[in-house]
Scaffold this motif. Structure first.
Motif, PDB file in Angstrom:
ATOM      1  N   ALA A 123       0.821  -1.214   0.000  1.00 22.69           N
ATOM      2  CA  ALA A 123       0.000   0.000   0.000  1.00 22.69           C
ATOM      3  C   ALA A 123       0.857   1.266   0.000  1.00 22.69           C
ATOM      4  N   GLU A 124       1.974   1.250   0.724  1.00 24.08           N
ATOM      5  CA  GLU A 124       2.871   2.415   0.736  1.00 24.08           C
ATOM      6  C   GLU A 124       3.404   2.716  -0.659  1.00 24.08           C
ATOM      7  N   THR A 125       3.690   1.667  -1.411  1.00 21.06           N
ATOM      8  CA  THR A 125       4.299   1.833  -2.726  1.00 21.06           C
ATOM      9  C   THR A 125       3.264   2.024  -3.834  1.00 21.06           C
ATOM     10  N   LEU A 126       2.199   1.225  -3.824  1.00 21.48           N
ATOM     11  CA  LEU A 126       1.243   1.242  -4.933  1.00 21.48           C
ATOM     12  C   LEU A 126       0.061   2.182  -4.721  1.00 21.48           C
ATOM     13  N   GLY A 127      -0.263   2.491  -3.469  1.00 21.92           N
ATOM     14  CA  GLY A 127      -1.411   3.343  -3.175  1.00 21.92           C
ATOM     15  C   GLY A 127      -2.447   2.592  -2.372  1.00 21.92           C
ATOM     16  N   LYS A 128      -3.518   3.292  -2.031  1.00 22.67           N
ATOM     17  CA  LYS A 128      -4.583   2.722  -1.209  1.00 22.67           C
ATOM     18  C   LYS A 128      -5.163   1.475  -1.874  1.00 22.67           C
TER      19      LYS A 128
ATOM     20  N   ASN B  65      -4.142   0.060   5.121  1.00 21.58           N
ATOM     21  CA  ASN B  65      -4.064   1.397   4.513  1.00 21.58           C
ATOM     22  C   ASN B  65      -3.704   2.469   5.533  1.00 21.58           C
ATOM     23  N   LYS B  66      -4.278   2.370   6.756  1.00 21.69           N
ATOM     24  CA  LYS B  66      -3.967   3.333   7.806  1.00 21.69           C
ATOM     25  C   LYS B  66      -2.490   3.247   8.189  1.00 21.69           C
ATOM     26  N   LEU B  67      -1.992   2.029   8.337  1.00 21.97           N
ATOM     27  CA  LEU B  67      -0.583   1.853   8.693  1.00 21.97           C
ATOM     28  C   LEU B  67       0.343   2.389   7.599  1.00 21.97           C
ATOM     29  N   ALA B  68      -0.133   2.328   6.358  1.00 26.29           N
ATOM     30  CA  ALA B  68       0.665   2.816   5.224  1.00 26.29           C
ATOM     31  C   ALA B  68       0.481   4.325   5.037  1.00 26.29           C
ATOM     32  N   GLY B  69      -0.453   4.921   5.794  1.00 20.92           N
ATOM     33  CA  GLY B  69      -0.721   6.348   5.637  1.00 20.92           C
ATOM     34  C   GLY B  69      -1.551   6.643   4.409  1.00 20.92           C
ATOM     35  N   LYS B  70      -2.337   5.656   3.934  1.00 23.55           N
ATOM     36  CA  LYS B  70      -3.129   5.825   2.708  1.00 23.55           C
ATOM     37  C   LYS B  70      -4.620   5.925   3.003  1.00 23.55           C
ATOM     38  N   ALA B  71      -4.995   6.020   4.252  1.00 23.11           N
ATOM     39  CA  ALA B  71      -6.424   6.090   4.589  1.00 23.11           C
ATOM     40  C   ALA B  71      -6.967   7.476   4.284  1.00 23.11           C
TER      41      ALA B  71
END
Length: 111
Positions: free
Chosen positions: A79-84, A104-110
Motif C-alpha cells: 500500500a505504501e508503494t502502490l497506493g490505497k 491502509n492506515k498503517l501505510a498512511g493511505k487512509a
C-alpha cells in the motif's frame, strides 16, 4: 514384466513433469486491488517481489519469498508503494475488509 516396465515409465514421466511445473510456478504469488486504477500498465519491485498493475488489478510474483514479514506488514509495504488498496491476498489468504482498512492506515493511505 511388460506392465512393470510401463508403470515405471509412467512414474518417471509424471515425476519429470511435476518438477517442471513446480519450477515454472513462482513460489510467491499475491494480488491486490487498487482504490485508484493506474492509467497505464506498471511494474514495481517491493521487497524482492515484482508487482505488475493494470487498471485497478495488481499481481505480485517472486521466485522466492525470504522475508519474515507479517501478513499485515507485507500489505502495508504494498500500500505504501502502490497506493490505497481495496483488497489484498497472498500466501493463499484473502485479507478481510477491516484488515485492509488497517493496512491502509498503517501505510498512511487512509482517507
Amino acid at each position: 514384466m511388460r506392465m512393470l516396465a510401463m508403470a515405471s515409465a509412467i512414474a518417471v514421466c509424471t515425476l519429470a513433469t511435476s518438477n517442471l511445473v513446480s519450477a515454472a510456478a513462482p513460489s510467491y504469488l499475491a494480488q491486490a486491488t487498487l482504490a485508484t486504477p493506474v492509467s497505464a500498465a506498471t511494474e514495481t519491485e517491493i521487497s524482492g517481489v515484482t508487482w505488475r498493475c493494470e487498471g485497478d488489478k495488481c499481481e505480485g510474483k517472486g521466485d522466492r519469498r525470504g522475508s519474515l514479514d507479517s501478513y499485515m506488514k507485507e500489505c502495508r509495504k504494498v500500500a505504501e508503494t502502490l497506493g490505497k488498496l481495496t483488497s489484498y491476498a497472498s500466501r493463499g489468504r484473502d485479507m478481510s475488509a477491516r484488515d485492509v482498512q488497517s493496512c491502509n492506515k498503517l501505510a498512511g493511505k487512509a482517507e
